[in-house]
Write a protein that holds these residues in place. Sequence first.
Motif, PDB file in Angstrom:
ATOM      1  N   GLY A 191       0.883  -1.485  -0.088  1.00  0.00           N
ATOM      2  CA  GLY A 191      -0.099  -0.164   0.169  1.00  0.00           C
ATOM      3  C   GLY A 191       0.862   1.252   0.002  1.00  0.00           C
ATOM      4  O   GLY A 191       0.352   2.276   0.150  1.00  0.00           O
ATOM      5  N   LEU A 192       2.209   1.240  -0.177  1.00  0.00           N
ATOM      6  CA  LEU A 192       3.130   2.198  -0.190  1.00  0.00           C
ATOM      7  C   LEU A 192       2.954   2.883  -1.644  1.00  0.00           C
ATOM      8  O   LEU A 192       2.753   2.331  -2.402  1.00  0.00           O
ATOM      9  CB  LEU A 192       4.446   1.759   0.247  1.00  0.00           C
ATOM     10  CG  LEU A 192       4.624   1.375   1.649  1.00  0.00           C
ATOM     11  CD1 LEU A 192       5.998   0.631   1.740  1.00  0.00           C
ATOM     12  CD2 LEU A 192       4.512   2.579   2.453  1.00  0.00           C
ATOM     13  N   PRO A 193       3.114   4.088  -1.684  1.00  0.00           N
ATOM     14  CA  PRO A 193       3.338   4.878  -3.076  1.00  0.00           C
ATOM     15  C   PRO A 193       4.395   4.296  -3.744  1.00  0.00           C
ATOM     16  O   PRO A 193       5.735   4.249  -3.146  1.00  0.00           O
ATOM     17  CB  PRO A 193       3.254   6.226  -2.838  1.00  0.00           C
ATOM     18  CG  PRO A 193       2.898   6.396  -1.354  1.00  0.00           C
ATOM     19  CD  PRO A 193       3.231   5.081  -0.565  1.00  0.00           C
ATOM     20  N   LEU A 194       4.397   4.184  -4.961  1.00  0.00           N
ATOM     21  CA  LEU A 194       5.277   3.518  -5.913  1.00  0.00           C
ATOM     22  C   LEU A 194       6.577   4.436  -5.776  1.00  0.00           C
ATOM     23  O   LEU A 194       7.600   3.919  -5.647  1.00  0.00           O
ATOM     24  CB  LEU A 194       5.063   3.211  -7.243  1.00  0.00           C
ATOM     25  CG  LEU A 194       5.849   2.668  -8.080  1.00  0.00           C
ATOM     26  CD1 LEU A 194       6.551   1.369  -7.834  1.00  0.00           C
ATOM     27  CD2 LEU A 194       5.251   2.612  -9.514  1.00  0.00           C
ATOM     28  N   PRO A 195       6.535   5.681  -5.995  1.00  0.00           N
ATOM     29  CA  PRO A 195       7.666   6.434  -5.753  1.00  0.00           C
ATOM     30  C   PRO A 195       8.305   6.455  -4.667  1.00  0.00           C
ATOM     31  O   PRO A 195       9.490   6.377  -4.459  1.00  0.00           O
ATOM     32  CB  PRO A 195       7.300   7.894  -5.990  1.00  0.00           C
ATOM     33  CG  PRO A 195       6.017   7.823  -6.615  1.00  0.00           C
ATOM     34  CD  PRO A 195       5.265   6.513  -6.203  1.00  0.00           C
ATOM     35  N   THR A 196       7.827   6.204  -3.434  1.00  0.00           N
ATOM     36  CA  THR A 196       8.428   6.094  -2.059  1.00  0.00           C
ATOM     37  C   THR A 196       9.130   4.489  -2.306  1.00  0.00           C
ATOM     38  O   THR A 196      10.248   4.590  -1.774  1.00  0.00           O
ATOM     39  CB  THR A 196       7.376   5.873  -0.986  1.00  0.00           C
ATOM     40  OG1 THR A 196       6.669   7.148  -0.977  1.00  0.00           O
ATOM     41  CG2 THR A 196       7.996   5.607   0.275  1.00  0.00           C
ATOM     42  N   VAL A 197       8.466   3.497  -2.692  1.00  0.00           N
ATOM     43  CA  VAL A 197       8.984   2.213  -2.743  1.00  0.00           C
ATOM     44  C   VAL A 197      10.192   2.400  -3.475  1.00  0.00           C
ATOM     45  O   VAL A 197      11.584   1.879  -3.263  1.00  0.00           O
ATOM     46  CB  VAL A 197       8.411   1.296  -3.202  1.00  0.00           C
ATOM     47  CG1 VAL A 197       8.898  -0.152  -3.704  1.00  0.00           C
ATOM     48  CG2 VAL A 197       7.257   1.007  -2.323  1.00  0.00           C
ATOM     49  N   GLN A 198      10.474   3.292  -4.885  1.00  0.00           N
ATOM     50  CA  GLN A 198      11.299   3.210  -5.589  1.00  0.00           C
ATOM     51  C   GLN A 198      12.688   3.944  -5.058  1.00  0.00           C
ATOM     52  O   GLN A 198      13.810   3.837  -5.008  1.00  0.00           O
ATOM     53  CB  GLN A 198      11.203   3.988  -6.838  1.00  0.00           C
ATOM     54  CG  GLN A 198      10.206   3.037  -7.776  1.00  0.00           C
ATOM     55  CD  GLN A 198       9.389   3.811  -9.054  1.00  0.00           C
ATOM     56  OE1 GLN A 198       9.368   5.225  -8.904  1.00  0.00           O
ATOM     57  NE2 GLN A 198       9.234   3.203 -10.154  1.00  0.00           N
ATOM     58  N   LYS A 199      12.353   4.897  -4.389  1.00  0.00           N
ATOM     59  CA  LYS A 199      13.392   5.781  -3.296  1.00  0.00           C
ATOM     60  C   LYS A 199      14.048   4.879  -2.472  1.00  0.00           C
ATOM     61  O   LYS A 199      15.066   4.984  -2.169  1.00  0.00           O
ATOM     62  CB  LYS A 199      12.670   6.813  -2.963  1.00  0.00           C
ATOM     63  CG  LYS A 199      13.731   7.868  -2.090  1.00  0.00           C
ATOM     64  CD  LYS A 199      12.705   9.202  -1.367  1.00  0.00           C
ATOM     65  CE  LYS A 199      13.693   9.801  -0.503  1.00  0.00           C
ATOM     66  NZ  LYS A 199      12.893  10.962   0.085  1.00  0.00           N
ATOM     67  N   LEU A 200      13.219   4.250  -1.729  1.00  0.00           N
ATOM     68  CA  LEU A 200      13.594   3.368  -0.611  1.00  0.00           C
ATOM     69  C   LEU A 200      14.487   2.244  -1.273  1.00  0.00           C
ATOM     70  O   LEU A 200      15.386   1.772  -0.820  1.00  0.00           O
ATOM     71  CB  LEU A 200      12.579   2.523  -0.007  1.00  0.00           C
ATOM     72  CG  LEU A 200      11.921   3.785   1.155  1.00  0.00           C
ATOM     73  CD1 LEU A 200      10.467   3.101   1.716  1.00  0.00           C
ATOM     74  CD2 LEU A 200      12.951   4.338   2.151  1.00  0.00           C
ATOM     75  N   VAL A 201      14.318   1.764  -2.387  1.00  0.00           N
ATOM     76  CA  VAL A 201      15.096   0.697  -2.999  1.00  0.00           C
ATOM     77  C   VAL A 201      16.411   1.342  -3.240  1.00  0.00           C
ATOM     78  O   VAL A 201      17.377   0.606  -3.062  1.00  0.00           O
ATOM     79  CB  VAL A 201      14.397   0.280  -4.434  1.00  0.00           C
ATOM     80  CG1 VAL A 201      15.571  -0.371  -5.460  1.00  0.00           C
ATOM     81  CG2 VAL A 201      13.279  -0.754  -4.154  1.00  0.00           C
ATOM     82  N   SER A 202      16.406   2.510  -3.820  1.00  0.00           N
ATOM     83  CA  SER A 202      17.791   3.212  -3.974  1.00  0.00           C
ATOM     84  C   SER A 202      18.797   3.300  -2.712  1.00  0.00           C
ATOM     85  O   SER A 202      19.657   2.961  -2.709  1.00  0.00           O
ATOM     86  CB  SER A 202      17.498   4.488  -4.320  1.00  0.00           C
ATOM     87  OG  SER A 202      18.652   5.284  -4.614  1.00  0.00           O
ATOM     88  N   HIS A 203      18.086   3.501  -1.421  1.00  0.00           N
ATOM     89  CA  HIS A 203      18.809   3.804  -0.376  1.00  0.00           C
ATOM     90  C   HIS A 203      19.105   2.361   0.480  1.00  0.00           C
ATOM     91  O   HIS A 203      20.096   2.298   0.664  1.00  0.00           O
ATOM     92  CB  HIS A 203      17.814   4.357   0.863  1.00  0.00           C
ATOM     93  CG  HIS A 203      17.542   6.063   0.740  1.00  0.00           C
ATOM     94  ND1 HIS A 203      18.459   6.550   1.005  1.00  0.00           N
ATOM     95  CD2 HIS A 203      16.498   6.581   0.307  1.00  0.00           C
ATOM     96  CE1 HIS A 203      18.093   8.017   0.857  1.00  0.00           C
ATOM     97  NE2 HIS A 203      16.628   7.963   0.480  1.00  0.00           N
ATOM     98  N   LEU A 204      18.253   1.290   0.195  1.00  0.00           N
ATOM     99  CA  LEU A 204      18.597   0.069   0.911  1.00  0.00           C
ATOM    100  C   LEU A 204      19.709  -0.551  -0.021  1.00  0.00           C
ATOM    101  O   LEU A 204      20.321  -1.390   0.487  1.00  0.00           O
ATOM    102  CB  LEU A 204      17.217  -0.826   0.949  1.00  0.00           C
ATOM    103  CG  LEU A 204      16.378  -0.058   1.884  1.00  0.00           C
ATOM    104  CD1 LEU A 204      14.947  -0.809   1.638  1.00  0.00           C
ATOM    105  CD2 LEU A 204      17.056  -0.116   3.460  1.00  0.00           C
ATOM    106  N   SER A 205      19.652  -0.211  -1.306  1.00  0.00           N
ATOM    107  CA  SER A 205      20.742  -1.068  -2.386  1.00  0.00           C
ATOM    108  C   SER A 205      21.848  -0.264  -1.961  1.00  0.00           C
ATOM    109  O   SER A 205      22.952  -1.065  -2.007  1.00  0.00           O
ATOM    110  CB  SER A 205      20.245  -0.647  -3.696  1.00  0.00           C
ATOM    111  OG  SER A 205      21.382  -1.032  -4.422  1.00  0.00           O
ATOM    112  N   ARG A 206      22.099   0.973  -1.809  1.00  0.00           N
ATOM    113  CA  ARG A 206      23.162   1.848  -1.379  1.00  0.00           C
ATOM    114  C   ARG A 206      23.976   1.266   0.116  1.00  0.00           C
ATOM    115  O   ARG A 206      25.170   1.022   0.191  1.00  0.00           O
ATOM    116  CB  ARG A 206      23.165   3.178  -1.332  1.00  0.00           C
ATOM    117  CG  ARG A 206      23.446   3.821  -2.583  1.00  0.00           C
ATOM    118  CD  ARG A 206      23.559   5.338  -2.542  1.00  0.00           C
ATOM    119  NE  ARG A 206      22.572   6.136  -1.626  1.00  0.00           N
ATOM    120  CZ  ARG A 206      21.304   6.564  -2.112  1.00  0.00           C
ATOM    121  NH1 ARG A 206      21.211   6.464  -3.415  1.00  0.00           N
ATOM    122  NH2 ARG A 206      20.370   7.093  -1.410  1.00  0.00           N
ATOM    123  N   ALA A 207      23.077   0.758   0.940  1.00  0.00           N
ATOM    124  CA  ALA A 207      23.241   0.454   2.377  1.00  0.00           C
ATOM    125  C   ALA A 207      23.639  -1.153   2.019  1.00  0.00           C
ATOM    126  O   ALA A 207      24.113  -1.709   3.061  1.00  0.00           O
ATOM    127  CB  ALA A 207      22.284   0.615   3.089  1.00  0.00           C
TER     128      ALA A 207
END
Length: 139
Positions: free
Chosen positions: A37-53
């Motif tokens: 139920g999260l907005p797609l842009p939020t998920v995409q942004k988090l994917v980027s952060h979590l990938s960097r980490a």
Amino acid sequence: MRLSAQTDYAVVMLAAAARHCGVSGRLNATLLADETGLPLPTVQKLVSHLSRAGLIESTRGTGGGFRLARPPAAISLADIVEAIEGPIALTACVDGGKQDCCIDQTCRVKPHWNNVNGAVRGALAGVTLASLSKLPEPA
């Protein structure tokens, strides 16, 4: 102390990803947005952060997507919090950065903050993504 909405969403998203661990090859942001139920842009942004980490591995293009970089039992809540918020530091006394505290030289509490900070970090480190992805036991 309150975690940001982004950190909360990252935990929700990774818990959903953990439920898919071993079931499908790679996940995509659209699937997780729909499931959580999260907005797609939020998920995409988090994917980027979590990938960097280093918590997820991401591949772009056809057949791309992402997956957890480690098994859910090897990813802690502390790992997720630090991926989004940065190092866990309850006060400026424990973050190792520049301190602009006017009582720094005379503070009698300062020597205790590292223990308190360690206890909070330890509690977060003791909760795994595997445990967060399961349904709670009925009371």
